[in-house]
Design a protein around this motif. Structure first.
Motif, PDB file in Angstrom:
ATOM      1  N   LEU A 665      48.930   8.531  15.233  1.00  0.00           N
ATOM      2  CA  LEU A 665      47.709   9.338  15.220  1.00  0.00           C
ATOM      3  C   LEU A 665      46.572   8.589  14.532  1.00  0.00           C
ATOM      4  N   ASP A 666      46.881   7.935  13.432  1.00  0.00           N
ATOM      5  CA  ASP A 666      45.864   7.176  12.702  1.00  0.00           C
ATOM      6  C   ASP A 666      45.328   6.030  13.551  1.00  0.00           C
ATOM      7  N   GLN A 673      40.776  -2.259  20.166  1.00  0.00           N
ATOM      8  CA  GLN A 673      39.787  -3.110  19.501  1.00  0.00           C
ATOM      9  C   GLN A 673      39.857  -3.009  17.976  1.00  0.00           C
ATOM     10  N   ASP A 674      40.721  -2.121  17.484  1.00  0.00           N
ATOM     11  CA  ASP A 674      40.936  -1.948  16.047  1.00  0.00           C
ATOM     12  C   ASP A 674      39.634  -1.617  15.308  1.00  0.00           C
ATOM     13  N   LYS A 675      38.809  -0.748  15.946  1.00  0.00           N
ATOM     14  CA  LYS A 675      37.582  -0.278  15.311  1.00  0.00           C
ATOM     15  C   LYS A 675      37.533   1.245  15.421  1.00  0.00           C
ATOM     16  N   PRO A 676      37.148   1.943  14.357  1.00  0.00           N
ATOM     17  CA  PRO A 676      37.081   3.414  14.433  1.00  0.00           C
ATOM     18  C   PRO A 676      35.985   3.853  15.393  1.00  0.00           C
ATOM     19  N   ARG A 677      36.395   4.453  16.539  1.00  0.00           N
ATOM     20  CA  ARG A 677      35.386   4.782  17.551  1.00  0.00           C
ATOM     21  C   ARG A 677      35.722   6.032  18.350  1.00  0.00           C
TER      22      ARG A 677
END
Length: 710
Positions: A665-666, A673-677
């Motif tokens: 979930l996190d 892309q390992d970016k919060p989006r």
């Protein structure tokens, strides 16, 4: 035997700064060791000190090889590798790779110098250019101060230092240079027993001789110390002369001290001052905290730098390195200060009532025969819809098993993983847990010692004719791998299998590319004779908890007395992915079998599954998100399905342990892309049955009452 008593520091003298120390009574007179019996001996001084002290204490010393030996006393024994006793192989690896040790120490709240690890000089130089403080450059691996340069403030010096370090390692540490006193604190059984302040190489002028002559005179005097003479510890580094523009022909004034190098290691020409009695308790506590992080090591040398401990207000110590093979000779033969018989303290601790020495019954024949049945196969394992496109890191599979049992884990690096189960903690290097001793690895790698140990246990290390039919060696010999965990075979493979012409396996080419050979699981066919040979082989090599045993024979499903056979190799760092992804046959959940041996309480409670529907909103389609979810689900042992929805969102049906689902979930908010989006919604669902984790090409939601993978 005498027990180590805690140091009484309540009435210790006030601590000294470096400047004060160099003017103090501690360095007024150099220690004399004339008459020491060690001047006439040959060999590594630290190992000699341990073995000779053991004999003086009435202990017996038996050698397996030049550096591997056993010390026995009153029905108990301890195994040594040179000067290291009962060292965990995993913590040895961490200590050897300085960046791993720093990361491990920092995780446990031990103060370390800030810095980064680099593999190319341009990235490192760019990083250096952003700093407003001097740095130290050191190889990530190595010892004795080789390849280290300190106090670097200019780019040209930095590049020279990089070249020096890169000759010793392909990974280079660039960290803040901290000025101050360089200390080595030796910790036995969690308590500091000696502390040596290391003075960097220097000479003191007499008004007559030049620097070159002063170095020669000092090196000649160093021969009066058995440690320096036997280890050839002479002044060889003089890089500070070049940095400060000082010629070697310069004649220093009488009493003028000229610093030659910033590396204070004794082996590099430094001098040791034993001052445990004058060390502030807070510094001792930091050293003990650092040593206790290496829970699989009973004797640790902790290197610290103390910026200023002349007052009680600024007593912060930074840990530079930890050592699992710390020299005992620095404490026995310090240049200045009170000598401490560290080998005696170490042996007394190891053989104390609560010490780690083992009962002799365990090693009466240098190996023991397990009373357990030789086979306890790991559970079958499969993961439909998933084909490995690259070799799975061993810690990925360890984490996979940890998620299955709802255990917490963390990664120090791509090869170092920690698993937590209640108040118990185990650290892994690849597939090796921290309970595997260094001596087992050495025995496995040393072919001469390995074969000697195996032959002594009655195990063939060369092809031997069968009792029933001696004669010509058959041409069709096969190679097998038996995986042994805690004295039992949990899986077995045939190696180097030829492709089957009528096989429907579409992954043959992938397996060949990944592993270099094809495998067939033959766990159910393994004859008890060869299972016993595998377990006895591991026991003979100091019984590591996990090991892979390679057996060459005609047919491993038949009795060994009817055919040629031999054990060709044993490794205590076996590849787990071979057993998860055999080319033919069923996979085996061997990492779970390993965790069950390490955490026996896991067998008492079945893993609790949860089922979640996760909706991910944003620009989430057309970016490879579903395939990324599938790969991530595999690494966490999650089953279910992922599909695109008409509203441009992605829906994930995921079932697994709470720890695994929470981690997924996190990660869903970040994506490939390992970016919060992305925005993420969660809906709990009843637990149901799945097989693997599929990527649904349709956009309709699955029926909760049907199988997702029909």
């Amino acid at each position: 035997m005498t027990q180590i008593v805690e140091n009484a520091n309540s009435k210790q003298p006030p601590p000294l700064s470096m400047d004060e120390l160099l003017k103090s009574d501690l360095v007024e007179r150099e220690n004399s060791y004339s008459g020491s019996k060690y001047f006439g001996m040959k060999g590594e001084i630290n190992q000699l000190l341990i073995t000779e002290t053991a004999k003086d204490l009435g202990m017996q010393v038996n050698y397996y090889s030049k550096e591997l030996y056993k010390v026995t006393y009153q029905g108990r024994y301890v195994l040594f590798c040179a000067k290291s006793a009962l060292v965990s192989e995993v913590y040895r690896v961490c200590a050897q790779h300085k960046h791993l040790a720093k990361a491990l120490l920092a995780r446990h709240g031990v103060p370390v110098a800030e810095g980064r690890v680099f593999e190319d000089i341009e990235s490192a130089t760019d990083y250096f250019s952003t700093l407003d403080y001097p740095v130290a450059v050191k190889p990530a691996t190595g010892s004795h101060g080789r390849g280290i340069t300190t106090g670097i403030a200019a780019v040209d010096v930095f590049r020279d230092a990089w070249e020096t370090a890169s000759a010793k390692s392909n990974k280079i540490i660039v960290e803040r240079h901290i000025s101050g006193c360089d200390l080595r604190v030796n910790v036995i059984g969690g308590r500091a027993v000696s502390a040596c302040l290391r003075i960097a190489p220097n000479v003191i002028g007499d008004g007559r001789q030049n620097i070159d002559e002063l170095i020669s005179a000092k090196n000649k005097k160093r021969r009066d110390n058995p440690k320096h003479r036997l280890e050839s510890e002479y002044i060889r580094r003089t890089e500070l002369l070049d940095i400060n523009g000082i010629s070697r022909e310069t004649v220093p004034a009488e009493g003028e001290r000229i610093w030659l190098s910033g590396v204070a290691n004794i082996s590099a020409g430094g001098e040791g001052v034993q001052l445990l009695d004058r060390l502030d308790n807070r510094i001792i506590q930091i050293a003990e905290r650092a040593a206790n992080v290496l829970s699989g090591v009973h004797y640790v040398g902790v290197d610290l730098i103390v910026p200023d401990y002349s007052t009680g207000k600024n007593c912060t110590a930074y840990v530079l390195e930890v050592n699992t093979n710390s020299a005992t000779s620095v404490s026995v033969f310090p240049d200045f200060g009170r000598p401490i018989d560290l080998p005696k303290l170490l042996l007394e601790y190891l053989f104390s009532t609560s010490g780690p020495a083992r009962k002799i019954s365990y090693a009466e024949k240098d190996h023991y025969c397990s009373e357990l049945p030789p086979v306890k196969l790991a559970e079958p394992w499969s993961y439909p819809f998933y084909t490995p496109k690259s070799r799975s890191r061993q810690n990925t599979l360890i984490n996979l098993a940890a998620y299955k049992y709802d255990l917490k884990s963390y990664n120090i690096s791509t090869g170092i993983t920690g698993i937590l189960c209640g108040d118990k903690h185990v650290l892994f290097h690849q597939s090796t847990p921290d309970v595997v001793p260094q001596i087992a690895r050495r025995a496995c790698l040393n072919s001469v010692l390995r074969n000697e140990r195996l032959n002594k246990a009655g195990i063939n290390t060369s092809l031997t004719s069968p009792d029933s039919n001696p004669g010509k060696v058959p041409s069709q010999l096969r190679k097998y791998r038996a995986l042994v965990i805690d004295g039992q075979v949990v899986a077995a493979l045939e190696r180097g299998v030829a492709p089957s012409p009528d096989s429907e396996n579409n992954n043959i080419e992938i397996h060949q590319q990944l592993f270099g050979e094809l495998f067939r699981d033959i766990s159910d066919l393994l004859h008890s004779d060869f299972a016993a040979i595998a377990t006895q082989s591991v026991e003979a090599l100091f019984n590591p908890l996990i090991a892979g045993v390679d057996i060459v024979t005609e047919d491993i499903s038949q009795p060994l007395t009817t055919q040629y056979w031999m054990v060709s190799h044993v490794t205590c760092s076996p590849s787990l992915d071979w057993h998860y992804f055999p080319t033919y046959g069923v996979g085996r959940d061997v990492a779970s079998a390993l965790l069950l041996r390490l955490f026996p309480k896991l067998e008492e409670t079945a893993p609790k599954l949860q089922h979640w529907k996760i909706k991910v909103k944003g620009k989430v389609q057309g970016i490879g998100y579903r395939k990324w979810v599938q790969r991530t689900a595999f690494r966490k042992g999650i089953v279910g399905k992922v599909l695109n929805k008409p509203d441009k969102s992605v829906e994930i049906w995921a079932q697994g342990s709470h720890t695994a689902l929470a981690s997924l979930l996190d990660r869903c908010a970040y994506g490939p892309q390992d970016k919060p989006r992305f925005d993420v919604d969660l809906e709990p669902l009843p637990v149901r049955e799945y097989q693997g984790f599929g990527v649904d090409q349709s956009s309709s939601a699955p029926d909760p009452g049907s199988s997702l993978n029909e």
